[in-house]
Design an enzyme around this catalytic site. Structure first.
Site, PDB file in Angstrom:
ATOM      1  N   SER A 208       0.795  -1.236   0.000  1.00 27.83           N
ATOM      2  CA  SER A 208       0.000   0.000   0.000  1.00 27.83           C
ATOM      3  C   SER A 208       0.821   1.276   0.000  1.00 27.83           C
ATOM      4  O   SER A 208       0.241   2.372  -0.050  1.00 27.83           O
ATOM      5  CB  SER A 208      -0.960   0.009   1.189  1.00 27.83           C
ATOM      6  OG  SER A 208      -2.048  -0.856   0.955  1.00 27.83           O
TER       7      SER A 208
ATOM      8  N   LYS B  89      -0.072   3.731  -2.604  1.00 27.56           N
ATOM      9  CA  LYS B  89      -1.083   4.771  -2.469  1.00 27.56           C
ATOM     10  C   LYS B  89      -0.479   6.166  -2.337  1.00 27.56           C
ATOM     11  O   LYS B  89      -1.201   7.168  -2.472  1.00 27.56           O
ATOM     12  CB  LYS B  89      -1.993   4.456  -1.287  1.00 27.56           C
ATOM     13  CG  LYS B  89      -2.819   3.181  -1.463  1.00 27.56           C
ATOM     14  CD  LYS B  89      -3.711   2.944  -0.259  1.00 27.56           C
ATOM     15  CE  LYS B  89      -4.607   1.731  -0.437  1.00 27.56           C
ATOM     16  NZ  LYS B  89      -3.879   0.452  -0.267  1.00 27.56           N
TER      17      LYS B  89
ATOM     18  N   SER C  25      -5.859   3.164   4.666  1.00 24.61           N
ATOM     19  CA  SER C  25      -5.288   2.313   3.612  1.00 24.61           C
ATOM     20  C   SER C  25      -6.339   1.447   2.927  1.00 24.61           C
ATOM     21  O   SER C  25      -6.075   0.304   2.544  1.00 24.61           O
ATOM     22  CB  SER C  25      -4.161   1.425   4.166  1.00 24.61           C
ATOM     23  OG  SER C  25      -3.286   1.014   3.137  1.00 24.61           O
TER      24      SER C  25
END
Length: 341
Positions: free
Chosen positions: A119, A122, A176
């Protein structure tokens, strides 16, 4: 809730950022020419068509040399020689610690090794979104939020739910949520693939040439990779956005949005960063300004933190591929303690 909040960036791009973007194009051309020359010598007639996927012996060293020579390293930490650091100090697959104010590299291990970032992807999703959308834009979610991969972290949005860009960014950066990232991708790019193309183009522009994204959220995908050093470059650019800094500093986020049925739903998303939500203790005499976590089967446990010492100096510290959360936070504390050394 976002309301009328607008996207803000510190006083425009600035000379340094503009120069970096200019030389990013120069660097891409330099790499293109270099790989065409290698292709002609090795007889590989098609390798130059995919310069960011070609694997050549010593390629990482060539990249680093070109990065310095084109001037893109101005204002950035540059890793000259990783061998001066003890790789055994952390068990994570790769690590790096960079001072934003002195350009000093405090630690580096496999910082140019392409690895799955989970993640931490992101961060680029947020950057491309902030560059191309306003925080108060309204987003009606579609089928892209119906992610069924086992273990994927979700906000459990449904098609037809209505949120703002700011709410989706907070859900993506703080909690997240993978469905939040997918929703941003479709809203900004028109489709997931078109948004991913924007992510990869942005990576090339800022010099993160070992990065190749395949999705907007970071769930495992073949060839979805970045490096510790590329993440340092990406996060450094994210910090130019005041709204980004504000969001990653939140320990939690309260959100009220409209569901597909027309009802109002209230949720609170806790920050996934253990240093921010109280699950992990910060042993060093540091102020935690924010960061980003990531976990997948391929990537292991990943963490990027943004901190400030008692003198006001700021640091970006990154760990990729730790075995578990205990090791992840213990080894991050070990990196942060280097500031006092």
């Amino acid at each position: 809730m976002a309301g009328s909040v607008q996207m803000s960036k510190k006083d425009g791009e600035g000379t340094e950022a503009a120069v970096g973007r200019h030389f990013g194009k120069v660097r891409s051309v330099g790499l293109f020419i270099l790989l065409v020359m290698v292709s002609s010598l090795t007889g590989c007639q098609e390798s130059y068509l995919e310069p960011y996927q070609v694997k050549l012996e010593g390629y990482e060293q060539l990249e680093q040399s070109l990065y310095r020579q084109t001037g893109m390293a101005e204002g950035k930490s540059v890793i000259e020689d990783e061998s001066v650091f003890d790789a055994s100090e952390v068990s994570a697959a790769a690590a790096g610690m960079f001072c934003l104010d002195s350009e000093r590299v405090l630690y580096s291990k496999a910082a140019f090794e392409p690895l799955a970032p989970a993640s931490l992807t992101k961060l680029m999703t947020a950057l491309v979104t902030l560059e191309n959308a306003s925080l108060d834009e309204t987003v009606r979610l579609g089928e892209e939020v119906l992610i069924t991969e086992p273990g994927a972290r979700l906000c459990y949005f449904q098609p037809g739910d209505i949120l703002t860009v700011e709410q989706l960014l907070c859900a993506s950066l703080i909690y997240s949520g993978n469905d939040a990232a997918a929703a941003l991708a479709v809203h900004v790019g028109g489709s997931e693939q078109d948004f991913v193309n924007m992510m990869n183009e942005e990576a090339r522009r800022l010099g993160a040439t070992s990065t190749k994204f395949k999705n907007s959220h970071g769930l495992d995908a073949d060839g979805h990779v970045t490096t510790v050093y590329d993440l340092y470059l990406i996060f450094s650019l994210c910090l130019e956005y005041d709204d980004f800094c504000r969001m990653i500093a939140m320990s939690s986020y309260d959100c009220t949005y409209q569901t597909a049925e027309g009802t109002s739903k209230q949720v609170t998303w806790l920050n996934s960063n253990g240093f921010m939500n109280g699950a992990a203790s910060l042993s060093a005499d540091m102020k935690m300004l924010g960061g980003k976590t990531g976990t997948t089967e391929d990537a292991g446990k990943c963490l990027l933190v943004y901190t400030e010492d008692v003198q006001g100096r700021r640091y970006i510290s990154i760990l990729l591929g730790a075995a578990d959360d205990t090791i992840l936070y213990d080894e991050m504390n070990r990196l942060l303690q280097k500031i006092a050394e």
